[in-house]
Motif scaffolding. Structure first.
Motif, PDB file in Angstrom:
ATOM      1  N   ALA A 197       0.837  -1.210   0.000  1.00 50.03           N
ATOM      2  CA  ALA A 197       0.000   0.000   0.000  1.00 50.03           C
ATOM      3  C   ALA A 197       0.867   1.253   0.000  1.00 50.03           C
ATOM      4  CB  ALA A 197      -0.924  -0.010   1.216  1.00 50.03           C
ATOM      5  N   ALA A 198       1.957   1.222   0.770  1.00 46.98           N
ATOM      6  CA  ALA A 198       2.874   2.371   0.819  1.00 46.98           C
ATOM      7  C   ALA A 198       3.489   2.636  -0.548  1.00 46.98           C
ATOM      8  CB  ALA A 198       3.962   2.126   1.858  1.00 46.98           C
ATOM      9  N   LYS A 199       3.914   1.592  -1.234  1.00 46.51           N
ATOM     10  CA  LYS A 199       4.512   1.757  -2.554  1.00 46.51           C
ATOM     11  C   LYS A 199       3.504   2.321  -3.545  1.00 46.51           C
ATOM     12  CE  LYS A 199       8.083  -1.822  -2.181  1.00 46.51           C
ATOM     13  NZ  LYS A 199       8.543  -3.159  -2.674  1.00 46.51           N
ATOM     14  N   GLN A 200       2.262   1.845  -3.459  1.00 45.46           N
ATOM     15  CA  GLN A 200       1.232   2.307  -4.387  1.00 45.46           C
ATOM     16  C   GLN A 200       0.878   3.778  -4.162  1.00 45.46           C
ATOM     17  OE1 GLN A 200      -2.169  -0.296  -4.196  1.00 45.46           O
ATOM     18  NE2 GLN A 200      -1.051  -2.080  -4.968  1.00 45.46           N
ATOM     19  N   ASN A 201       0.818   4.189  -2.890  1.00 48.08           N
ATOM     20  CA  ASN A 201       0.359   5.544  -2.576  1.00 48.08           C
ATOM     21  C   ASN A 201       1.472   6.571  -2.439  1.00 48.08           C
ATOM     22  OD1 ASN A 201      -2.687   5.266  -2.143  1.00 48.08           O
ATOM     23  ND2 ASN A 201      -1.902   3.630  -0.837  1.00 48.08           N
ATOM     24  N   TYR A 202       2.670   6.113  -2.048  1.00 48.64           N
ATOM     25  CA  TYR A 202       3.755   7.059  -1.768  1.00 48.64           C
ATOM     26  C   TYR A 202       5.073   6.667  -2.427  1.00 48.64           C
ATOM     27  CZ  TYR A 202       0.420   8.313   1.903  1.00 48.64           C
ATOM     28  OH  TYR A 202      -0.711   8.686   2.584  1.00 48.64           O
ATOM     29  N   GLY A 203       4.993   5.797  -3.426  1.00 54.11           N
ATOM     30  CA  GLY A 203       6.212   5.292  -4.049  1.00 54.11           C
ATOM     31  C   GLY A 203       7.102   6.363  -4.656  1.00 54.11           C
ATOM     32  N   GLU A 204       6.516   7.488  -5.037  1.00 54.96           N
ATOM     33  CA  GLU A 204       7.306   8.574  -5.613  1.00 54.96           C
ATOM     34  C   GLU A 204       7.964   9.443  -4.546  1.00 54.96           C
ATOM     35  OE1 GLU A 204       4.876  10.803  -8.274  1.00 54.96           O
ATOM     36  OE2 GLU A 204       4.669   9.166  -9.719  1.00 54.96           O
ATOM     37  N   ARG A 205       7.590   9.236  -3.287  1.00 55.90           N
ATOM     38  CA  ARG A 205       8.096  10.088  -2.212  1.00 55.90           C
ATOM     39  C   ARG A 205       9.075   9.386  -1.287  1.00 55.90           C
ATOM     40  NH1 ARG A 205       4.070  13.620   1.023  1.00 55.90           N
ATOM     41  NH2 ARG A 205       6.136  14.307   1.668  1.00 55.90           N
ATOM     42  N   GLY A 206       9.227   8.078  -1.447  1.00 59.67           N
ATOM     43  CA  GLY A 206      10.122   7.376  -0.531  1.00 59.67           C
ATOM     44  C   GLY A 206      10.448   5.977  -1.016  1.00 59.67           C
ATOM     45  N   GLN A 207      11.335   5.333  -0.278  1.00 65.44           N
ATOM     46  CA  GLN A 207      11.710   3.945  -0.550  1.00 65.44           C
ATOM     47  C   GLN A 207      11.149   3.074   0.569  1.00 65.44           C
ATOM     48  OE1 GLN A 207      15.783   3.215  -1.868  1.00 65.44           O
ATOM     49  NE2 GLN A 207      16.122   5.426  -2.025  1.00 65.44           N
ATOM     50  N   PHE A 208      10.531   1.954   0.199  1.00 64.73           N
ATOM     51  CA  PHE A 208       9.861   1.103   1.178  1.00 64.73           C
ATOM     52  C   PHE A 208      10.382  -0.334   1.073  1.00 64.73           C
ATOM     53  CE2 PHE A 208       7.013   4.593   0.180  1.00 64.73           C
ATOM     54  CZ  PHE A 208       6.650   5.039   1.440  1.00 64.73           C
ATOM     55  N   ILE A 209      10.690  -0.905   2.241  1.00 67.76           N
ATOM     56  CA  ILE A 209      11.305  -2.226   2.317  1.00 67.76           C
ATOM     57  C   ILE A 209      10.493  -3.092   3.276  1.00 67.76           C
ATOM     58  CG2 ILE A 209      13.396  -3.496   2.948  1.00 67.76           C
ATOM     59  CD1 ILE A 209      14.861  -0.711   2.539  1.00 67.76           C
ATOM     60  N   CYS A 210      10.196  -4.315   2.876  1.00 68.01           N
ATOM     61  CA  CYS A 210       9.523  -5.265   3.760  1.00 68.01           C
ATOM     62  C   CYS A 210      10.591  -6.099   4.465  1.00 68.01           C
ATOM     63  CB  CYS A 210       8.585  -6.167   2.962  1.00 68.01           C
ATOM     64  SG  CYS A 210       7.573  -7.247   4.005  1.00 68.01           S
ATOM     65  N   ALA A 211      10.684  -5.951   5.768  1.00 70.69           N
ATOM     66  CA  ALA A 211      11.715  -6.658   6.542  1.00 70.69           C
ATOM     67  C   ALA A 211      11.355  -6.608   8.019  1.00 70.69           C
ATOM     68  CB  ALA A 211      13.086  -6.027   6.321  1.00 70.69           C
ATOM     69  N   ASN A 212      11.869  -7.564   8.785  1.00 65.50           N
ATOM     70  CA  ASN A 212      11.739  -7.498  10.236  1.00 65.50           C
ATOM     71  C   ASN A 212      13.031  -6.946  10.822  1.00 65.50           C
ATOM     72  OD1 ASN A 212      13.623  -9.640  10.512  1.00 65.50           O
ATOM     73  ND2 ASN A 212      11.978 -11.169  10.355  1.00 65.50           N
ATOM     74  N   MET A 213      13.090  -6.879  12.137  1.00 66.20           N
ATOM     75  CA  MET A 213      14.239  -6.264  12.798  1.00 66.20           C
ATOM     76  C   MET A 213      15.543  -7.016  12.510  1.00 66.20           C
ATOM     77  SD  MET A 213      13.211  -3.562  14.371  1.00 66.20           S
ATOM     78  CE  MET A 213      11.581  -2.888  14.743  1.00 66.20           C
ATOM     79  N   ASP A 214      15.458  -8.322  12.329  1.00 67.77           N
ATOM     80  CA  ASP A 214      16.660  -9.119  12.075  1.00 67.77           C
ATOM     81  C   ASP A 214      17.128  -9.005  10.629  1.00 67.77           C
ATOM     82  OD1 ASP A 214      17.072 -10.272  14.671  1.00 67.77           O
ATOM     83  OD2 ASP A 214      15.312 -11.533  14.303  1.00 67.77           O
ATOM     84  N   GLU A 215      16.196  -8.819   9.711  1.00 64.00           N
ATOM     85  CA  GLU A 215      16.523  -8.814   8.288  1.00 64.00           C
ATOM     86  C   GLU A 215      16.968  -7.451   7.775  1.00 64.00           C
ATOM     87  OE1 GLU A 215      13.138 -12.132   6.970  1.00 64.00           O
ATOM     88  OE2 GLU A 215      12.711  -9.979   6.925  1.00 64.00           O
ATOM     89  N   PHE A 216      16.480  -6.387   8.408  1.00 68.84           N
ATOM     90  CA  PHE A 216      16.723  -5.051   7.854  1.00 68.84           C
ATOM     91  C   PHE A 216      18.195  -4.659   7.956  1.00 68.84           C
ATOM     92  CE2 PHE A 216      16.899  -0.374   8.237  1.00 68.84           C
ATOM     93  CZ  PHE A 216      16.373  -0.055   6.993  1.00 68.84           C
TER      94      PHE A 216
END
Length: 207
Positions: free
Chosen positions: A77-96
């Motif tokens: 949803a973030a990529k669809q609505n704000y993809g031009e304004r930021g970078q979004f990554i799906c990750a948990n605390m261990d993966e990021f």
């Protein structure tokens, strides 16, 4: 399905999450948090830990924004609505993995720490400390238990999906593992309903 499981299931839907947030004043609280606590400046580099659907960007100027969240629905949803304004990554605390360590002006965590046990909360503070410039700061926003608390606020906190709502000293103790200056503020006016919030402004430990 229990009431808690029912709310967990439906609030994972970004549209229902947005609707619920508007009803209780989450949009207002988010705006006030940005205006009063984050105070972003155009061009700043900001990392948002637990960014959800990214709608905090509605209240920010043009910044160099990075957000990550464990929930793929929110990230999509973030990529669809704000993809031009930021970078979004799906990750948990261990993966990021922090992009460009030591280059961020600010790190924010809005309504995140009270969802994390002490071990994962410690990982959050470590990520923030790694990401920040020496002059940078971490700003957090969570529910908080206080003495003589309004019964509605206490009920909402006990019903929250986050199972680790803490008292002020407990939040501060976690932050102080990585930050030498931790200034906490308690507020009960950010939401449209009675709700006790804690905001922490955390500065990096000097080398």
């Amino acid at each position: 399905m229990s009431n808690l499981s029912f709310s967990n299931f439906f609030l994972k839907n970004p549209f229902i999450y947005w609707t619920y947030q508007r009803l209780v004043g989450g949009d207002r609280a988010r705006r006030l948090f940005v205006e009063n606590n984050v105070q972003p400046i155009e061009g700043e580099k900001i990392l948002d830990i637990g960014c959800g659907p990214g709608n905090i960007l509605d209240y920010m100027p043009k910044v160099d924004y990075y957000g990550f969240d464990i929930d793929p629905n929110y990230i999509e949803a973030a990529k669809q609505n704000y993809g031009e304004r930021g970078q979004f990554i799906c990750a948990n605390m261990d993966e990021f993995i922090v992009p460009d360590i030591g280059t961020f002006d600010k790190v924010i965590a809005t309504g995140v720490i009270h969802h994390l046990d002490d071990s994962n909360a410690t990982k959050l503070f470590k990520i923030a400390e790694q990401a920040l410039k020496p002059s940078g700061c971490l700003i957090t926003f969570d529910g908080c238990y206080i003495a003589n608390q309004n019964f509605i606020s206490q009920f909402l906190l006990k019903s929250d999906r986050g199972k680790y709502v803490r008292k002020q000293p407990e939040y501060e103790k976690l932050a102080q593992k990585f930050f030498s200056q931790v200034n906490a503020t308690i507020d009960e006016t950010y939401f449209r309903v009675p709700y006790t919030s804690i905001m922490m402004d955390c500065k990096k430990v000097a080398n």
